[in-house]
Write a protein that holds these residues in place. Sequence first.
Motif, PDB file in Angstrom:
ATOM      1  N   ILE A  74      45.622  53.515  25.461  1.00 19.25           N
ATOM      2  CA  ILE A  74      44.625  53.383  26.601  1.00 19.25           C
ATOM      3  C   ILE A  74      45.084  52.165  27.288  1.00 19.25           C
ATOM      4  O   ILE A  74      45.686  50.908  27.002  1.00 19.25           O
ATOM      5  CB  ILE A  74      43.319  53.115  26.221  1.00 19.25           C
ATOM      6  CG1 ILE A  74      42.517  52.913  27.389  1.00 19.25           C
ATOM      7  CG2 ILE A  74      43.067  51.773  25.459  1.00 19.25           C
ATOM      8  CD1 ILE A  74      40.768  52.906  26.925  1.00 19.25           C
ATOM      9  N   SER A  75      44.919  52.175  28.851  1.00 18.10           N
ATOM     10  CA  SER A  75      45.484  51.191  29.540  1.00 18.10           C
ATOM     11  C   SER A  75      44.164  50.900  30.751  1.00 18.10           C
ATOM     12  O   SER A  75      43.478  51.703  30.892  1.00 18.10           O
ATOM     13  CB  SER A  75      46.718  51.299  30.546  1.00 18.10           C
ATOM     14  OG  SER A  75      46.685  52.598  31.237  1.00 18.10           O
ATOM     15  N   MET A  76      44.215  49.544  31.100  1.00 17.69           N
ATOM     16  CA  MET A  76      42.872  49.311  32.096  1.00 17.69           C
ATOM     17  C   MET A  76      43.509  48.705  33.326  1.00 17.69           C
ATOM     18  O   MET A  76      44.337  47.750  33.106  1.00 17.69           O
ATOM     19  CB  MET A  76      41.809  48.531  31.268  1.00 17.69           C
ATOM     20  CG  MET A  76      41.106  49.184  30.194  1.00 17.69           C
ATOM     21  SD  MET A  76      39.770  48.395  29.754  1.00 17.69           S
ATOM     22  CE  MET A  76      38.496  48.587  30.819  1.00 17.69           C
ATOM     23  N   MET A  77      42.686  48.819  34.469  1.00 22.70           N
ATOM     24  CA  MET A  77      43.171  47.922  35.739  1.00 22.70           C
ATOM     25  C   MET A  77      42.133  47.564  36.381  1.00 22.70           C
ATOM     26  O   MET A  77      41.118  48.337  36.370  1.00 22.70           O
ATOM     27  CB  MET A  77      44.237  48.840  36.532  1.00 22.70           C
ATOM     28  CG  MET A  77      44.587  48.196  37.706  1.00 22.70           C
ATOM     29  SD  MET A  77      46.090  49.019  38.576  1.00 22.70           S
ATOM     30  CE  MET A  77      45.141  50.228  39.197  1.00 22.70           C
ATOM     31  N   PHE A  78      41.820  46.202  36.684  1.00 24.45           N
ATOM     32  CA  PHE A  78      40.745  45.750  37.709  1.00 24.45           C
ATOM     33  C   PHE A  78      41.371  45.248  39.068  1.00 24.45           C
ATOM     34  O   PHE A  78      42.163  44.445  38.961  1.00 24.45           O
ATOM     35  CB  PHE A  78      40.147  44.768  36.895  1.00 24.45           C
ATOM     36  CG  PHE A  78      39.668  45.134  35.653  1.00 24.45           C
ATOM     37  CD1 PHE A  78      38.297  45.124  35.400  1.00 24.45           C
ATOM     38  CD2 PHE A  78      40.381  45.282  34.235  1.00 24.45           C
ATOM     39  CE1 PHE A  78      37.440  45.254  34.171  1.00 24.45           C
ATOM     40  CE2 PHE A  78      39.503  45.481  33.281  1.00 24.45           C
ATOM     41  CZ  PHE A  78      38.265  45.554  33.223  1.00 24.45           C
ATOM     42  N   VAL A  79      40.647  45.667  40.060  1.00 28.81           N
ATOM     43  CA  VAL A  79      41.385  45.576  41.280  1.00 28.81           C
ATOM     44  C   VAL A  79      40.375  45.130  42.402  1.00 28.81           C
ATOM     45  O   VAL A  79      39.300  45.470  42.200  1.00 28.81           O
ATOM     46  CB  VAL A  79      42.157  46.741  42.044  1.00 28.81           C
ATOM     47  CG1 VAL A  79      43.531  46.677  41.419  1.00 28.81           C
ATOM     48  CG2 VAL A  79      41.615  47.935  42.120  1.00 28.81           C
ATOM     49  N   TYR A  80      40.607  44.273  43.229  1.00 23.29           N
ATOM     50  CA  TYR A  80      39.618  43.914  44.615  1.00 23.29           C
ATOM     51  C   TYR A  80      38.590  42.687  44.052  1.00 23.29           C
ATOM     52  O   TYR A  80      37.788  42.253  44.823  1.00 23.29           O
ATOM     53  CB  TYR A  80      38.890  45.040  45.114  1.00 23.29           C
ATOM     54  CG  TYR A  80      40.066  45.658  45.886  1.00 23.29           C
ATOM     55  CD1 TYR A  80      39.944  45.245  47.095  1.00 23.29           C
ATOM     56  CD2 TYR A  80      40.522  47.104  45.410  1.00 23.29           C
ATOM     57  CE1 TYR A  80      40.751  45.898  47.808  1.00 23.29           C
ATOM     58  CE2 TYR A  80      41.222  47.411  46.423  1.00 23.29           C
ATOM     59  CZ  TYR A  80      41.581  47.287  47.655  1.00 23.29           C
ATOM     60  OH  TYR A  80      42.263  47.795  48.389  1.00 23.29           O
ATOM     61  N   ALA A  81      38.477  42.300  42.697  1.00 25.06           N
ATOM     62  CA  ALA A  81      37.567  41.154  42.274  1.00 25.06           C
ATOM     63  C   ALA A  81      38.163  39.921  42.602  1.00 25.06           C
ATOM     64  O   ALA A  81      39.463  39.733  42.938  1.00 25.06           O
ATOM     65  CB  ALA A  81      37.361  41.362  40.663  1.00 25.06           C
ATOM     66  N   HIS A  82      37.479  38.857  42.658  1.00 24.84           N
ATOM     67  CA  HIS A  82      37.673  37.514  42.894  1.00 24.84           C
ATOM     68  C   HIS A  82      38.727  37.183  42.021  1.00 24.84           C
ATOM     69  O   HIS A  82      38.542  37.328  40.914  1.00 24.84           O
ATOM     70  CB  HIS A  82      36.880  36.556  43.072  1.00 24.84           C
ATOM     71  CG  HIS A  82      36.888  35.316  43.665  1.00 24.84           C
ATOM     72  ND1 HIS A  82      37.211  34.259  42.967  1.00 24.84           N
ATOM     73  CD2 HIS A  82      37.067  34.696  44.945  1.00 24.84           C
ATOM     74  CE1 HIS A  82      37.726  33.056  43.415  1.00 24.84           C
ATOM     75  NE2 HIS A  82      37.492  33.530  44.749  1.00 24.84           N
ATOM     76  N   PRO A  83      39.944  36.118  41.994  1.00 28.99           N
ATOM     77  CA  PRO A  83      40.681  35.792  41.145  1.00 28.99           C
ATOM     78  C   PRO A  83      39.752  35.095  39.920  1.00 28.99           C
ATOM     79  O   PRO A  83      40.526  35.166  38.763  1.00 28.99           O
ATOM     80  CB  PRO A  83      41.516  34.694  41.709  1.00 28.99           C
ATOM     81  CG  PRO A  83      41.569  35.148  43.226  1.00 28.99           C
ATOM     82  CD  PRO A  83      40.188  35.689  43.612  1.00 28.99           C
ATOM     83  N   GLU A  84      38.967  34.418  40.105  1.00 31.43           N
ATOM     84  CA  GLU A  84      38.164  33.889  39.133  1.00 31.43           C
ATOM     85  C   GLU A  84      37.806  34.766  38.119  1.00 31.43           C
ATOM     86  O   GLU A  84      37.864  34.450  36.678  1.00 31.43           O
ATOM     87  CB  GLU A  84      36.996  32.967  39.610  1.00 31.43           C
ATOM     88  CG  GLU A  84      36.349  32.221  38.536  1.00 31.43           C
ATOM     89  CD  GLU A  84      35.189  31.156  39.098  1.00 31.43           C
ATOM     90  OE1 GLU A  84      34.774  30.506  38.330  1.00 31.43           O
ATOM     91  OE2 GLU A  84      34.831  31.350  40.220  1.00 31.43           O
ATOM     92  N   LYS A  85      37.261  35.859  38.491  1.00 29.50           N
ATOM     93  CA  LYS A  85      36.854  36.997  37.828  1.00 29.50           C
ATOM     94  C   LYS A  85      37.811  37.860  37.005  1.00 29.50           C
ATOM     95  O   LYS A  85      37.959  38.044  35.906  1.00 29.50           O
ATOM     96  CB  LYS A  85      35.989  38.118  38.671  1.00 29.50           C
ATOM     97  CG  LYS A  85      34.700  37.659  39.062  1.00 29.50           C
ATOM     98  CD  LYS A  85      33.868  37.675  38.009  1.00 29.50           C
ATOM     99  CE  LYS A  85      32.432  37.420  38.971  1.00 29.50           C
ATOM    100  NZ  LYS A  85      31.164  37.337  37.723  1.00 29.50           N
ATOM    101  N   LEU A  86      38.918  37.904  37.784  1.00 23.63           N
ATOM    102  CA  LEU A  86      40.098  38.722  37.159  1.00 23.63           C
ATOM    103  C   LEU A  86      40.861  37.670  36.059  1.00 23.63           C
ATOM    104  O   LEU A  86      41.391  38.182  35.083  1.00 23.63           O
ATOM    105  CB  LEU A  86      41.155  38.939  38.243  1.00 23.63           C
ATOM    106  CG  LEU A  86      40.756  39.895  39.328  1.00 23.63           C
ATOM    107  CD1 LEU A  86      41.966  39.798  40.274  1.00 23.63           C
ATOM    108  CD2 LEU A  86      40.250  41.187  38.657  1.00 23.63           C
TER     109      LEU A  86
END
Length: 222
Positions: free
Chosen positions: A173-185
């Motif tokens: 499994i892989s996960m990707m998070f996009v468009y959040a603020h750098p602090e959240k990422l």
Amino acid sequence: MNKRLIILGILILFLAVIGKLLYSGLQNIKVDEFHKAAIIFAVDSSASNQKNLPEQIKYIKSLCSILDPEDEIKILKVSESSYLIYEGSPSNSKGITKAVEAFTQYNSKDYGTAYGEALKKAFDHCLTMKKEGFVPAVVVVGDLENEGAIEKQINWDTLPENVKKVQEYVPEISMMFVYAHPEKLDMVKTKLNPILGEKKLLVANETGLDKINRRFLEAIGR
């Protein structure tokens, strides 16, 4: 006559050597086995994210355009609650467009962000798709802001353990998070990197999307 036989013998020997070299070379060529992927999108359509939604939908379509027609995608809406709004081939651009246009429209009452609920459903889909022979991945599209009912939000303290449990049954499994603020990422990386590792956990804010799709394909084994 003897000269012709000698020339013919040399020619046969030469062809035999070439044939053996070609056979050995072909044996050493490794062909990567194709595995169908199941991509589960969790898309923030809450009132607070509406201004960013058109660009994010374009991004989802761009990612779908580089997937294989044999792959499967599912799109979960994330607002006050989370539910499935599309499932099918990533090449069905018209179907994807109709689904997101119909179910992500602005609603002033949809202020909350049920990211936690969406991830739970996404993980359930991953487990199911793994049994169907797919390589699952989760793509979270949105600002990751916790709003609305607490019980539907992401619990960052328990999320790593939940991912680890899914990983027991879906090791790839892989996960990707996009468009959040750098602090959240940064928080995402801190919490999930020890579980998923650099190759299986991808993050990008709106300014870092240019190369993320290629890395995502690598994460799902392409």
